[in-house]
Enzyme design. Structure first.
Site, mmCIF file in Angstrom:
data_model
loop_
_atom_site.group_PDB
_atom_site.id
_atom_site.type_symbol
_atom_site.label_atom_id
_atom_site.label_comp_id
_atom_site.label_asym_id
_atom_site.label_seq_id
_atom_site.Cartn_x
_atom_site.Cartn_y
_atom_site.Cartn_z
ATOM 1 N N LYS A 157 23.540 85.929 -16.959
ATOM 2 C CA LYS A 157 24.265 86.818 -18.177
ATOM 3 C C LYS A 157 22.949 87.049 -19.015
ATOM 4 C CE LYS A 157 25.593 85.334 -21.919
ATOM 5 N NZ LYS A 157 24.888 84.466 -22.943
ATOM 6 N N HIS A 187 27.167 79.694 -16.945
ATOM 7 C CA HIS A 187 26.593 78.298 -16.682
ATOM 8 C C HIS A 187 27.983 77.356 -17.486
ATOM 9 C CE1 HIS A 187 25.206 78.312 -20.936
ATOM 10 N NE2 HIS A 187 25.511 77.196 -21.083
ATOM 11 N N LYS A 191 29.973 73.164 -16.099
ATOM 12 C CA LYS A 191 30.087 71.905 -16.963
ATOM 13 C C LYS A 191 31.227 71.189 -16.308
ATOM 14 C CE LYS A 191 28.658 74.075 -21.324
ATOM 15 N NZ LYS A 191 27.410 73.477 -21.733
ATOM 16 N N GLU A 225 28.268 75.916 -32.570
ATOM 17 C CA GLU A 225 27.005 75.443 -32.540
ATOM 18 C C GLU A 225 26.567 75.095 -33.815
ATOM 19 O OE1 GLU A 225 25.125 77.464 -28.786
ATOM 20 O OE2 GLU A 225 26.018 78.899 -29.970
ATOM 21 N N ASP A 244 27.223 87.720 -26.721
ATOM 22 C CA ASP A 244 26.522 86.710 -26.070
ATOM 23 C C ASP A 244 27.554 85.492 -25.536
ATOM 24 O OD1 ASP A 244 24.092 85.186 -25.787
ATOM 25 O OD2 ASP A 244 24.679 84.117 -27.627
ATOM 26 N N HIS A 249 31.212 83.001 -21.867
ATOM 27 C CA HIS A 249 31.683 81.775 -21.740
ATOM 28 C C HIS A 249 33.261 81.776 -22.151
ATOM 29 C CE1 HIS A 249 27.748 81.446 -20.925
ATOM 30 N NE2 HIS A 249 27.368 81.256 -22.115
HETATM 31 C C1 BG6 Z 1 24.106 81.000 -23.942
HETATM 32 C C2 BG6 Z 1 23.923 81.791 -25.161
HETATM 33 O O1 BG6 Z 1 24.701 81.731 -23.081
HETATM 34 O O2 BG6 Z 1 25.052 79.633 -24.081
HETATM 35 C C3 BG6 Z 1 23.366 80.998 -26.352
HETATM 36 O O3 BG6 Z 1 23.133 83.002 -24.965
HETATM 37 C C4 BG6 Z 1 24.190 79.704 -26.631
HETATM 38 O O4 BG6 Z 1 23.128 81.569 -27.418
HETATM 39 C C5 BG6 Z 1 24.492 78.909 -25.224
HETATM 40 O O5 BG6 Z 1 23.451 78.806 -27.671
HETATM 41 C C6 BG6 Z 1 25.285 77.667 -25.493
HETATM 42 O O6 BG6 Z 1 25.463 76.967 -24.159
HETATM 43 P P1 BG6 Z 1 25.678 75.421 -24.360
HETATM 44 O O7 BG6 Z 1 25.950 75.135 -22.899
HETATM 45 O O8 BG6 Z 1 24.560 74.804 -25.174
HETATM 46 O O9 BG6 Z 1 26.911 75.428 -25.030
#
Ligand code: BG6
Length: 487
Positions: A157, A187, A191, A225, A244, A249
Site C-alpha cells: 500500500k 500488513h 498481525k 500512535e 494512509d 488498515h
Molecule cells: C503504515 C502507515 O501503513 O502503518 C504508517 O503508512 C503507520 O503511517 C503504520 O505508522 C502503522 O503500522 P503498525 O504496524 O506500526 O501499527
C-alpha cells in the site's frame, strides 16, 4: 492454484526453486521490516529450502557491502541475540542473498537480473517502492523476459491516492500480471490478533448468534500512535490519515468484524464477504461530513513538535481522523462503527471494542439497568495482544442492601497461552503465505477499489465543505468529536 511440493510450498515448476526479488531493497520498508522478517523466518527454519533472494535498488554497492550493512543492523536485534544459532542462520541467509544495483524501471538494466535467476524458479517481485513505479517496473520485468506464468508480484500500500489513480496502478500492473498472480499486502492482516479475530468469530459458536444489531450497540476501532510524521512528511502530506491508515488498515479491520461467515477460509470466499461489507458502507459526502467526521492535526505539545514545524510550513493535511460509519445491511443496520486513527496521540493503542447492549431491565433491587455495565469484548492488537470479555460479577460477601456488581474481565491474553515470547513482525506471516501460495490474507483489487470509492466520497465532502483540520496538542487524544467518537 500452484502445485505444491512435499513441504506444501507453492511450486508450479516442481523444482522447488523460489526466488524473491526485493525491489526498493535500500528503502525504509525493506530495511526495517522485510529483510528482518526474512531473516527471522530463517532463524526459525521457516524459509523454503531453495529460496534465493535478490535485493534491487539504484544505490551502487556490492552484494557483500549490502549484506554487511544488513548484518550490522540485525546482529544486535533482541530476537537475534535471544536465538541460538544466529551466526549459522546468518550464513545460510547470506548465502541465499545477492544484490543488484540497477534502475528497476529500465528494461535493459533488468536483463541483468535475468542472468541472476534460475530459469526454472518461481519468481516473486516484491515492490517496496513508490506505487508510481509499480506499472513501469512491471513493464520492465516483462521486457526483460521475467514475467512468465511462474512470476508473481507483491504490491505494498498505498495503491493509488484515490479510485482513479488506484485503477491506473492496478491496470498498469494487470497488463503484465493476471489478478491471481498479484498479492496486495495490508500488513495489518498479518498481525497475530487479527488472525485470532477470525478464529474467535468462526472457531467458536458462542459469538455468532450475538454478532448483530440485536445485541451489539456499537463498535469502536482505534489505531492510535504516539510517534509523529517526522521526515516522512513529503509522502504523508499528500495522503493524510484518511488515505494512509483508514482506507486500508482500519477498513480491513472493520471488514473482518462485520463480514458474514465465509463458506471456507479461501481467498475468494473471504474477499467476497469483505467486499460485500465495503459496498454496504453508507456514503458520507458533503452534507454528512460535519456530523460524521473529524479531521485533526497535532500542534506542539507534551508529545513532541507540531506537524507544521516538522513540515516547515502550515498545511491542511489531517494527522487524525475519526469517522462514524454505518453499514447498510440486515446484520448491522443501526449499529455505528466508530473508526479513529491519529499520530502523536496519548498512547500507542490498537484495539477493536465490541460494545454489547445493556440488559433491557434490571431485576436487582438498588441496581438499575444503568448500574450494570454492558458487556464489552475488547480485541487488542497493540501494544500487547489480548482478547478480553468483560462481564458483570457479584461482589463477594454478605450485604443487607442487595447484590452489588463489578465488571470483571475474562482474558485470552496470548502471553498466558504459551505465545511466542518475541512478537513476530506482521510481514513474516504474509511472506510465508506468499511462498506457500496462500493468498487469503492478501487484499483483492475490487476491495481496494471499493474502499477508495467510499473514502473518495469523504475526501470530496471535506473539499467541498471546506471542513477544517482541528488542532490538538501532541500527546493528547485528538480533537473532541461529539457524536463521532464514544468515550
Ligand atoms: C503504515 C502507515 O501503513 O502503518 C504508517 O503508512 C503507520 O503511517 C503504520 O505508522 C502503522 O503500522 P503498525 O504496524 O506500526 O501499527
Amino acid at each position: 492454484m500452484f502445485i505444491r511440493n512435499d513441504q506444501g510450498q507453492a511450486d508450479p515448476t516442481g523444482t522447488g526453486a523460489q526466488h524473491l526479488v526485493l525491489l526498493g531493497a535500500g528503502g525504509d520498508l525493506a530495511s526495517r521490516m522485510l529483510l528482518p522478517s526474512l531473516f527471522f523466518l530463517e532463524l526459525d527454519g521457516l524459509l523454503p529450502e531453495g529460496l534465493k533472494l535478490t535485493g534491487v535498488s539504484r544505490t551502487d554497492e556490492t552484494s557483500d557491502d549490502f549484506a554487511a550493512r544488513l548484518w550490522e543492523s540485525l546482529r544486535t536485534h533482541p530476537r537475534t541475540l535471544a536465538a541460538g544459532g544466529a551466526a549459522l542462520a546468518w550464513s545460510r541467509f547470506s548465502a541465499r542473498m545477492d544484490y543488484l544495483a540497477v534502475d528497476a524501471t529500465d528494461p535493459e538494466a533488468m536483463k541483468r537480473l535475468k542472468d541472476a535467476v534460475s530459469p526454472d524458479a518461481d519468481l516473486f517481485f516484491y515492490m517496496a517502492t513508490s506505487p508510481s513505479l509499480y506499472g513501469p517496473i512491471s513493464r520492465a520485468v516483462q521486457a526483460a523476459g521475467l514475467a512468465g506464468p511462474r512470476s508473481r508480484v507483491v504490491l505494498e500500500k498505498p495503491i493509488g491516492r484515490d479510485l482513479i489513480s488506484a485503477r491506473a496502478v492496478n491496470d498498469a500492473v494487470a497488463e503484465v500480471f493476471s489478478e491471481d498472480r498479484i498479492l496486495r499486502i495490508d500488513h495489518y492482516l498479518g498481525k497475530e490478533t487479527v488472525q485470532n479475530l477470525i478464529g474467535l468469530r468462526f472457531a467458536n459458536a458462542l459469538f455468532e448468534p450475538l454478532w448483530s444489531n440485536l445485541n451489539i450497540d456499537h463498535v469502536q476501532i482505534t489505531i492510535a500512535e504516539t510517534h509523529g510524521v517526522g521526515d516522512r512528511w513529503p509522502y504523508y502530506d499528500e495522503y493524510g490519515a484518511l488515505r494512509d491508515m483508514l482506507q486500508n488498515h482500519l477498513l480491513q479491520l472493520l471488514c473482518l468484524v462485520a463480514m458474514e461467515p465465509p463458506s471456507e477460509l479461501d481467498p475468494e470466499a473471504v474477499r467476497h464477504e469483505k467486499l460485500k461489507v465495503l459496498r454496504s458502507l453508507r456514503p458520507i459526502g458533503r452534507a454528512e461530513v460535519a456530523a460524521n467526521t473529524v479531521r485533526g492535526q497535532y500542534t506542539a505539545g507534551q508529545g513532541g513538535a507540531g506537524y507544521a514545524e516538522e513540515r516547515g510550513t502550515p498545511s491542511d493535511t489531517e494527522t487524525y481522523v475519526a469517522i462514524r460509519a454505518e453499514i447498510d445491511n440486515w446484520r448491522w443496520a443501526g449499529v455505528p462503527f466508530y473508526l479513529r486513527t491519529g499520530k502523536r496521540l496519548a498512547e500507542r493503542r490498537t484495539e477493536i471494542v465490541i460494545q454489547f447492549k445493556a440488559v433491557p431491565h434490571s431485576i436487582f433491587p438498588g441496581a438499575g439497568s444503568g448500574d450494570l455495565d454492558a458487556n464489552r469484548l475488547v480485541i487488542r492488537l497493540q501494544p500487547e495482544e489480548d482478547i478480553a470479555l468483560s462481564l458483570m460479577n457479584k461482589r463477594p460477601g454478605l450485604s443487607r442492601d442487595g447484590m452489588r456488581f463489578s465488571p470483571v474481565s475474562l482474558s485470552l491474553s496470548n502471553s498466558a497461552h504459551g505465545a511466542e515470547p518475541d512478537r513476530r513482525i506482521a510481514y513474516e506471516r504474509l511472506l510465508l503465505d506468499a511462498f506457500d501460495g496462500n493468498s487469503t490474507l492478501f487484499v483483492g483489487r475490487s476491495e481496494v477499489e471499493a474502499a477508495w470509492a467510499w473514502v473518495d466520497g469523504i475526501a470530496e465532502g471535506w473539499r467541498e465543505s471546506g471542513l477544517p483540520v482541528q488542532p490538538y496538542p501532541a500527546g493528547a487524544w485528538g480533537p473532541a468529536g461529539e457524536g463521532v467518537w464514544r468515550s
